[in-house]
Design an enzyme around this catalytic site. Structure first.
Site, PDB file in Angstrom:
ATOM      1  N   HIS A  57       0.900  -1.149  -0.039  1.00 56.43           N
ATOM      2  CA  HIS A  57      -0.037   0.147  -0.088  1.00 56.43           C
ATOM      3  C   HIS A  57       0.900   1.165  -0.120  1.00 56.43           C
ATOM      4  O   HIS A  57       0.405   2.336  -0.110  1.00 56.43           O
ATOM      5  CB  HIS A  57      -0.968   0.070   1.151  1.00 56.43           C
ATOM      6  CG  HIS A  57      -0.407  -0.492   2.481  1.00 56.43           C
ATOM      7  ND1 HIS A  57       0.680   0.430   3.152  1.00 56.43           N
ATOM      8  CD2 HIS A  57      -0.623  -1.403   3.420  1.00 56.43           C
ATOM      9  CE1 HIS A  57       0.858  -0.121   4.298  1.00 56.43           C
ATOM     10  NE2 HIS A  57       0.060  -1.179   4.637  1.00 56.43           N
TER      11      HIS A  57
ATOM     12  N   HIS B 278      -4.436  -0.559  -4.087  1.00 54.93           N
ATOM     13  CA  HIS B 278      -4.146  -0.855  -2.845  1.00 54.93           C
ATOM     14  C   HIS B 278      -3.939   0.600  -1.880  1.00 54.93           C
ATOM     15  O   HIS B 278      -3.085   0.414  -1.031  1.00 54.93           O
ATOM     16  CB  HIS B 278      -2.792  -1.598  -2.697  1.00 54.93           C
ATOM     17  CG  HIS B 278      -3.015  -3.087  -3.423  1.00 54.93           C
ATOM     18  ND1 HIS B 278      -4.211  -3.727  -2.583  1.00 54.93           N
ATOM     19  CD2 HIS B 278      -2.716  -3.595  -4.540  1.00 54.93           C
ATOM     20  CE1 HIS B 278      -4.099  -5.338  -3.335  1.00 54.93           C
ATOM     21  NE2 HIS B 278      -3.373  -5.060  -4.396  1.00 54.93           N
TER      22      HIS B 278
END
Length: 745
Positions: free
Chosen positions: A606, A698
């Protein structure tokens, strides 16, 4: 070869194989049984064994045939059904996966042709509608811009006090957006933002007055920040209703809602209070020394007044009182100037270049202005500044001043004018220079007492300023003016000319800021959905239509995959869906300090690092804010058990319970496409023709928006299957509990 057969022939072939296989199995069992009976001479037992063997053989053959039918027909038909629904209801335009339906013969290709024709028809219809509505769309954009730039806050509410429209000024008056972007939201109660009693009482007064054109003024306060707001409420009739309607008791017959216009009176009240206090203090501090001075002067001027030492004491006392009076007047004058700076309208902002262009236009555009030959080389020079002043008054003052200076003395003409604005400290300096004799101070003082006539019209306040003197305008602008003599040789005069002189007039502006970098435009924050005015409300969630629900789609990014092992949320984002559309300005997005290191493996997914969250708020602060953002809404997530596990684990620290109704796009995808398909977010968005930019994949907000778009495309497909209410969709979700647990209690 088999792939080229029709689906009917394939089914015939399957059943033929089943029949022939059963006959072969039975006959083989009989042959084997006969051989065994001849050898063992046990006919009864032998035929029982033969029957059992034949039965198992037939069952095995049936299972094998079912496996083939399931993988080559049943699953592809289920897949084809989902694909057709997605294209018919969700306007998906991606090609159908024919390779996954190869054994369905021409059916898959026929379905592909139908969907292509449907897509073409939808495209043609969309083009036609776009052409017909382009003008309306443009007018809608203009209306949005106009409403968002209205200087008053505007709220439109339904008759059950739900927000239907708000503009940017209203957002500011109600407390603005917080760090997470949380502010007013459509279909939320106006009482979440304004204290209830004044608004409700005003609404009831108007409803009982039987007057659809009536208005009610009220004073209310914002819950966030406590600003005191002046408001005017006006009722809205039902669409299409033109005349008055008799009201039944307790039933709002003609009011589908009301409009609230808001303005902040907190500053006005504070300014008025400060002015009143200043005036009271002025009288108090001036009255006593003035009375004392008057008494002392009276004593000193009496014919038989005190003499000698007594007289000196009285004179000293009078001098002391005069000093106190002077000091008080000076202090009060300073405070008055500060108060005027803080409360003057004139917090208006004007670019220096625009102001000088306006002055130039005033000079050369007036019919009574001097000829251009008299001002052949007027030069304007403006630093990149934004001045805080009343531009109208300043332009009127400078243009009149320039004309006065230019007229001058015919025996000593002034020329070569230069009007310049430069930065000076926290403010700016406006200077008017010229070649020629300086302006005597007495001439300037006399001119300041004359009326300064603007070009035309009234000032920003709406007051005609034609009768104002230059001195009054200076007072209004809160500034001063003075003339100066400039050293050096005048431009345009011979070096030997003893009369070569230069003059200048200086006028300071107290407040200015640099404008080198353009200020980024504020995002448009007006939001509305007028269908909410007539929206039906169902108190039973189970029977509420899917279109009538408010949804909050959310996603989290975490330090790891295991909440029970101590992993924590490091980012959370959410968007709101109201009346079937995502509200662009209603977004919740924030980093969260997980109070533990973020593993490098998670950062690779992420992109969130420890440095990024070091100053971020903790979940105990963010959780209640997100809970308020999702108030009265259905939560939607992709793999909801994962995200909710992190939130519910920390609910005791947040002081809130996440007991919202929940929909899961994983389960909804299974409802539409069947359990056998892949239901990851990437697979779902690919099937629905939704593109997730790689740079936001993400990330909490990127995945949230993608999930919201997928959910909006799944809703029509659900309704096409007869799943119309929340109860229906929960029941459908629970049929696929093998994939994920349904989170509704």
């Amino acid at each position: 070869m088999i792939g080229g057969l029709s689906i009917r022939l394939k089914l015939l072939l399957i059943f033929a194989v089943l029949g022939v296989g059963a006959v072969i199995a039975v006959n083989l069992a009989l042959v084997w049984g006969a051989a065994r009976a001849a050898a063992e001479q046990a006919v009864g037992d032998t035929y029982m064994v033969v029957g059992i063997v034949a039965s198992f053989a037939i069952l095995a053959l049936t299972a094998l045939i079912w496996t083939v039918v399931d993988s080559h027909l049943a699953r592809p038909i289920d897949r084809l059904t989902g694909e057709l629904r997605a294209r018919a209801q969700g306007q998906v335009k991606t090609p159908m996966p024919l390779d996954a339906m190869a054994y369905m013969g021409d059916l898959a290709r026929a379905a592909q042709d139908v969907t292509q024709r449907l897509t073409q028809a939808q495209g043609a219809l969309t083009d036609f509608v776009d052409r017909e509505t382009r003008a309306i769309a443009s007018q809608k954009d203009w209306l949005e811009a106009l409403l968002d730039d209205v200087p008053a806050g505007v709220l439109l509410c339904s008759n059950d006090h739900k927000l239907v429209f708000y503009n940017g000024k209203a957002v500011d008056l109600l407390g603005g957006m917080d760090a997470q972007g949380q502010g007013p939201a459509l279909d939320r109660s106006v009482f979440d933002y304004l204290h209830e009693p004044p608004v409700r009482h005003a609404f009831e007064r108007l409803m009982s007055a039987y007057d659809r054109d009536g208005a009610s003024d009220l004073l209310c306060s914002a819950k966030n920040g406590g600003a005191i707001l002046g408001a005017r409420m006006r009722l809205l009739g039902h669409a299409g209703q033109t005349g008055p309607t008799t009201l039944r008791v307790g039933q709002p017959a003609f009011a589908s809602g009301y409009v609230l216009t808001l303005h902040d009176v907190s500053r006005d009240l504070a300014a008025q209070t400060a002015r009143d206090q200043l005036i009271d203090e002025m009288f108090e501090r001036v009255r006593r020394p003035a009375a004392a001075i008057r008494s002392l002067v009276g004593v000193l001027t009496e014919a038989d007044g005190p003499q000698g030492e007594a007289r000196e004491k009285i004179r000293s006392a009078a001098h002391s009182e005069a000093g106190q009076l002077s000091s008080a007047i000076h202090e009060l004058s300073t405070r008055r100037e500060a108060l005027r700076d803080a409360t003057a309208a004139l917090g208006l902002s004007v670019r220096a270049s625009d102001l000088l262009d306006a002055v130039r236009a005033q000079i050369f555009g007036r019919t009574d202005a001097p000829s251009t030959s008299a001002l052949p080389d007027l030069m304007v020079v403006a630093a990149p500044l934004i001045l805080r002043c009343d531009g109208f008054s300043m332009v009127s003052f400078l243009s009149s001043l320039l004309r006065m200076v230019q007229k001058g003395d015919e025996t000593a003409p002034r020329r070569g004018f230069r009007l310049e604005i430069v930065e000076e400290g926290a403010g700016a300096m406006i200077s008017l220079e010229w070649d020629g004799p300086p302006l005597p101070l007495n001439d300037l003082e006399r001119w300041l007492d004359l009326a300064v006539m603007p070009a035309a019209g009234a000032g920003p306040s709406g007051l005609q300023q034609g009768g104002q003197t230059g001195r009054q305008i200076l007072t209004q602008l809160g500034t001063d003016i003075w003339p100066e003599r400039i050293g050096g040789q005048a431009v345009g005069f011979n070096a030997g000319d003893p009369q070569g002189e230069r003059g200048r007039i200086c006028l300071p502006v107290r407040s200015a800021r640099r404008a080198v970098q353009p200020v980024a435009a504020l995002p448009r924050r007006a939001a509305y959905d007028f269908d909410l005015l007539n929206k039906s409300r169902n108190t039973d969630l189970h029977d509420t239509l899917l279109d009538d629900l408010v949804y909050v789609v959310f996603d989290t990014e975490t330090t790891g995959l295991h909440s029970e092992r101590g992993d924590e949320i490091c980012q959370i984002a959410a968007v709101r869906i109201v009346n079937g559309r995502r509200i662009g300005g209603e977004v919740f997005d924030t980093l969260v300090n997980p109070q533990r290191p973020i593993p490098s493996a998670s950062t690779k997914v992420h992109g969130i690092t420890d440095a990024m969250v070091s100053d971020a708020p903790m979940i105990a602060q963010v959780g209640p804010q997100f809970h308020a953002f999702a108030q009265d809404a259905v939560l939607v997530a992709h793999n909801a058990p994962f995200d909710l596990a992190f939130l519910r684990r920390r609910s005791h620290e947040m002081g809130v319970e996440f007991d919202h109704p929940v929909l899961d796009t994983v389960l909804l995808s299974a409802v539409i496409y069947g359990q056998s398909e892949v239901h990851s977010l990437d697979a779902l968005t690919h099937r629905l023709g939704i593109t997730i930019p790689q740079e936001v994949r993400h990330t909490a907000l990127g995945d949230t928006v993608a999930t919201a778009e997928a959910f909006l495309k799944l809703l029509p497909a659900l309704k096409a299957r007869g799943i119309a209410t929340f109860g229906d969709v929960v029941a459908a979700q629970r049929q696929h509990g093998r994939l994920l647990k349904d989170m509704n209690s």
